[in-house]
Design an enzyme around this catalytic site. Structure first.
Site, PDB file in Angstrom:
ATOM      1  N   LYS A 172      43.510  38.354  40.502  1.00 16.25           N
ATOM      2  CA  LYS A 172      43.768  38.925  39.165  1.00 16.25           C
ATOM      3  C   LYS A 172      42.514  39.595  38.604  1.00 16.25           C
ATOM      4  CE  LYS A 172      48.134  37.840  38.948  1.00 16.25           C
ATOM      5  NZ  LYS A 172      49.169  38.894  38.949  1.00 16.25           N
ATOM      6  N   TYR A 201      44.003  32.970  43.436  1.00 19.93           N
ATOM      7  CA  TYR A 201      44.830  33.638  42.418  1.00 19.93           C
ATOM      8  C   TYR A 201      43.933  34.323  41.384  1.00 19.93           C
ATOM      9  CZ  TYR A 201      48.361  34.212  38.721  1.00 19.93           C
ATOM     10  OH  TYR A 201      49.183  34.743  37.757  1.00 19.93           O
TER      11      TYR A 201
END
Ligand code: NAD
Length: 268
Positions: A159, A155
């Protein structure tokens, strides 16, 4: 802020941050296109906006699929003729797990939605904006695009990638009248953060939530409306000089490393 006469496209619109931002655009006069893989959820939101007198279209689309992305862009242009604002927001959290054990398919899914989905959105929306010589894009990154989080590496990587896309692409289109920024929320009170809390401690997600919130100087998660306000600001004329930026909305956590509870806090 007034978005009358403008068209705003939002991905991940059926829930959480995307839903609040779609409602905020509509409340300020924009014609909105609500995109989500949850087509029924997107249609429900569009219906709610139309019932309030707004103008809204729902498109069921998976942001990881090029044909779906081309279809939601075409639907927006066919219906309203242009795209002024694009909130490139759909995302998933994956699993909380060390990389030494992380499932390959989940890694691919996280990168697929959070990074490839944002790339495809830019790839298909930018030509429409370039043709008009104007537009504002906000990509949803996260504070996870700025600092690391053990257990959430895929994740976090996705990002960080969104911030890399934002910085680079902002320079490609700045002279064509298009601004590209990233919003970096800290934890926001949506399904996603509660899913992460439950993965950290399935037996006591509430305790994780309390500990996490107490590490935030403001003492609480951000609200979806606080993220929506930042997105609208970045899409508005008030932000006409801002491009390639990352706007952190996290109650002060990144600035302080979560240390604000040691001095000067009412929690002492
Ligand atoms: P959410 O789960 O409430 O909403 C996400 C929406 O995206 C859902 O409606 C879902 O159906 C949609 N979606 C997921 N995959 C999709 C796909 N492949 N195609 C189309 N739609 C898809 O989550 P949220 O908290 O509102 O998250 C929105 C964005 O904000 C995400 O990019 C997330 O990473 C980011 N973010 C969230 C937080 C937080 O704490 N909630 C913090 C920082 C960043």
């Amino acid at each position: 802020m007034d978005f009358s006469g403008q068209v705003a496209v939002v991905t991940g619109a059926a829930n959480g941050i995307g839903r609040a931002t779609t409602l905020a655009f509509a409340a300020r006069g924009a014609k909105v296109v609500a995109v989500d893989r949850d087509g029924a959820g997107a249609e429900k939101l569009a219906q709610e906006i139309r019932e309030k007198g707004g103008t809204a279209l729902a498109v069921a689309a998976d942001v990881t699929k090029s044909a779906d992305v081309a279809r939601y862009v075409k639907a927006a242009v066919d219906a309203y003729g242009q795209i002024d604002c694009f909130f490139n927001n759909a995302g998933i959290e994956g699993k909380v797990m060390p990389i030494a054990e992380y499932d390959e398919a989940v890694f691919d899914a996280v990168i697929g939605v959070n990074l490839r989905g944002v790339f495809l959105g830019l790839r298909h929306v930018l030509p429409v904006m370039i043709a008009k010589g104007r537009g504002a894009i906000v990509n949803t990154a996260s504070v996870a695009g700025i600092t690391g989080t053990p257990g959430l590496a895929p994740y976090v990587a996705s990002k960080h990638g969104v911030i890399g896309l934002t910085k680079s692409v902002s320079g490609e289109v700045a002279r064509q009248g298009i601004r590209v920024n990233a919003v970096c929320p800290g934890p926001v009170d949506t399904r996603m953060i509660h899913s992460i809390e439950a993965m950290i401690n399935p037996g006591d997600a509430e305790a994780v939530s309390a500990r996490y919130q107490s590490s935030i100087p403001m003492g609480r998660y951000a609200t979806v409306d606080e993220i929506a306000s930042t997105v609208l600001f970045l899409c508005s004329e008030f932000a006409s000089g801002i491009t390639g930026a990352q706007y952190v909305v996290d109650g002060g956590r990144t600035a302080t490393g979560g240390a604000a509870t040691t001095v000067g806090s009412p929690r002492n």
